[in-house]
Structure formats: structure tokens, C-alpha cells
Scaffold this active site. Structure first.
Site, mmCIF file in Angstrom:
data_model
loop_
_atom_site.group_PDB
_atom_site.id
_atom_site.type_symbol
_atom_site.label_atom_id
_atom_site.label_comp_id
_atom_site.label_asym_id
_atom_site.label_seq_id
_atom_site.Cartn_x
_atom_site.Cartn_y
_atom_site.Cartn_z
ATOM 1 C CG HIS A 30 38.290 47.501 49.534
ATOM 2 N ND1 HIS A 30 39.664 47.881 49.290
ATOM 3 C CD2 HIS A 30 37.774 48.018 50.586
ATOM 4 C CE1 HIS A 30 39.876 48.798 50.153
ATOM 5 N NE2 HIS A 30 38.707 48.756 50.966
ATOM 6 C CG ASP A 77 35.669 53.772 38.727
ATOM 7 O OD1 ASP A 77 36.563 53.858 39.384
ATOM 8 O OD2 ASP A 77 34.434 54.512 38.653
ATOM 9 C CG LEU A 131 44.819 47.822 37.341
ATOM 10 C CD1 LEU A 131 43.499 47.346 36.777
ATOM 11 C CD2 LEU A 131 45.963 47.164 37.216
HETATM 12 C C1 GAR Z 1 42.070 40.384 50.777
HETATM 13 O O1 GAR Z 1 41.620 40.748 51.981
HETATM 14 C C2 GAR Z 1 41.875 41.614 49.684
HETATM 15 O O2 GAR Z 1 40.407 41.855 49.910
HETATM 16 C C3 GAR Z 1 42.752 42.719 50.027
HETATM 17 O O3 GAR Z 1 43.756 41.762 50.309
HETATM 18 C C4 GAR Z 1 43.750 40.644 50.767
HETATM 19 C C5 GAR Z 1 44.265 39.521 49.932
HETATM 20 O O4 GAR Z 1 44.078 38.124 50.570
HETATM 21 N N1 GAR Z 1 42.546 43.468 48.978
HETATM 22 C C6 GAR Z 1 42.788 44.488 49.070
HETATM 23 O O5 GAR Z 1 43.087 45.371 50.073
HETATM 24 C C7 GAR Z 1 42.732 45.688 47.923
HETATM 25 N N2 GAR Z 1 42.560 47.025 48.043
HETATM 26 P P1 GAR Z 1 44.533 37.023 49.609
HETATM 27 O O6 GAR Z 1 45.776 37.210 49.116
HETATM 28 O O7 GAR Z 1 44.349 35.887 50.696
HETATM 29 O O8 GAR Z 1 43.237 36.923 48.603
#
Ligand code: GAR
Length: 202
Positions: free
Chosen positions: A110, A147, A94
Site C-alpha cells: 500500500h 485480513d 478480497l
Molecule cells: C502501487 O503504488 C501500489 O502500492 C498501489 O497501486 C500501485 C500499483 O502500481 N496499490 C494500492 O493502492 C492498493 N491499495 P504498480 O501496478 O506499478 O505496481
């Protein structure tokens, strides 16, 4: 009712955990008013349709200019009178304008124990690959406020997950996701309570 917008890019199992948490009454005092996807193919959109949540696509490829994408996202959030923004597998960083407009009202999930295995380049499967390459015995999931940094905001809730012998990025991801689905609704409850207390204090 606090108005939640969820930003997604992929399968949306965390979006589903939010939908379920609201529908089964675990999350109270909030409604899901909008899903915004950066990816027109995201399965998240099917989930939104199925549960009659308004959705829109703000496609990365239609907005190569990040500032324009931020503007479009911000106006969609404002139009839906969003109080709380949840990044649930949202694979875009963002811009500061949006963070400024929603300071303290954007949270992210995360798939690691922040501050480990986070920051630029650590997203989705890359996180689990790095965890396995490092040979650590545990990983986990974290929900935190957003942030200006990447994965640097204050932590709301964090839970450990064991790394097992023979794990692949996929098996580890699946185990971590189960924990994500537990902690995300809990974190949302915490945030709603703190936002309600803040409004009460005014
Ligand atoms: C999840 O593991 C989430 O924590 C990660 O992407 C996946 C999405 O799964 N996010 C990141 O890596 C952000 N840095 P989902 O679409 O099944 O919720």
C-alpha cells in the site's frame, strides 16, 4: 520451492520488482507460478509474458458478482498450488472466503504509512492526492498481511518517504513507488522465512 501467485490490476512495477528479485537471487526459495489480472488491459500482462510467467485475466466486468469472482480466483490459486498470494496494485477487495482459505498467506503493498491514508477509497493516485491535501511532510509505503478489513492486517515492513514542496500526486507517487520496489522484495523474504520456519516446526 514456495509457489507465489501475484494479483494485479495495472502497470505492474511492483510485479516487476518481484520478478527481478527472484531472477537476481535476492528472493530465494520461491518461484512465481502465476499472475492474475483483474484488468485485461493491464501492462502487468506484458511483463508476465516477457518473463514467461503463466497469466490469466479474471476481469471484473465478466464477474459482476463478487462471490463468483472470488470463486474463480480461488480455483485459479488452488490450481496453481499457490502457497503465497501477493497483491501488487490489485484494485479489488478480497472476499472473506479467499482470505480464510489463505489466512496468513496473503500480503499487500500500500502506498502510504498505514494506518494513515488507507482503507476504503484510498488506493492508487487517491492516496497521494489525500496526502498532499492534508499537507503532511512525509508519506511512505507499507507491506502488510491481508485480513478481512481494508489495509488493517499486521504490518511486515514500512518505510517513510518525504513529501517535497511542489509535489504533485504523480511526483509523489513516483517517489513512493521507488520505495515500494525496495520494501516489497524485503517483505517477501521475511514472509518466506517465517513460512519456512512454520513448516519446520510442524
Ligand atoms: C502501487 O503504488 C501500489 O502500492 C498501489 O497501486 C500501485 C500499483 O502500481 N496499490 C494500492 O493502492 C492498493 N491499495 P504498480 O501496478 O506499478 O505496481
Amino acid at each position: 520451492m514456495l509457489r507465489i501467485s501475484v494479483l494485479v490490476s495495472g502497470g505492474g512495477t511492483n510485479l516487476q520488482a518481484i520478478i527481478d528479485g527472484i531472477e537476481n537471487g535476492f528472493i530465494q526459495g520461491a518461484e512465481l507460478v502465476q499472475v492474475i489480472s483483474s484488468n485485461p488491459e493491464a501492462y502487468s500482462l506484458e511483463r508476465a509474458k516477457k518473463h514467461k510467467v503463466p497469466y490469466m485475466v479474471i476481469d471484473k466486468t465478466n464477474y459482476p458478482d463478487k462471490m463468483e469472482r472470488t470463486k474463480a480466483t480461488l480455483s485459479a490459486l488452488e490450481e496453481a498450488q499457490t502457497d503465497l498470494v501477493i497483491l501488487a496494485g490489485y484494485m479489488c477487495i478480497l472476499e472473506s472466503g479467499l482470505i480464510e482459505a489463505y489466512r496468513g498467506r496473503i500480503i499487500n503493498i500500500h502506498p502510504s504509512l498505514i494506518p494513515q491514508f488507507c482503507g476504503a477509497g484510498f488506493y492508487g493516485k487517491h492516496v497521494h492526492e489525500a496526502v498532499l491535501a492534508a499537507g503532511v511532510l512525509e508519506s511512505g509505503a507499507t507491506v502488510h498481511y491481508v485480513d478481512e478489513g481494508v489495509d488493517t492486517g499486521p504490518i511486515i515492513i514500512q518505510e517513510k518517504v518525504p513529501v517535497l514542496e511542489g509535489d504533485t500526486p504523480e511526483t509523489l507517487a513516483a517517489r513512493v513507488l521507488e520505495t515500494e520496489h525496495k520494501i516489497l522484495p524485503k517483505a517477501i523474504k521475511i514472509v518466506i522465512a517465517s513460512m519456512a520456519a512454520e513448516i519446520g516446526d510442524r
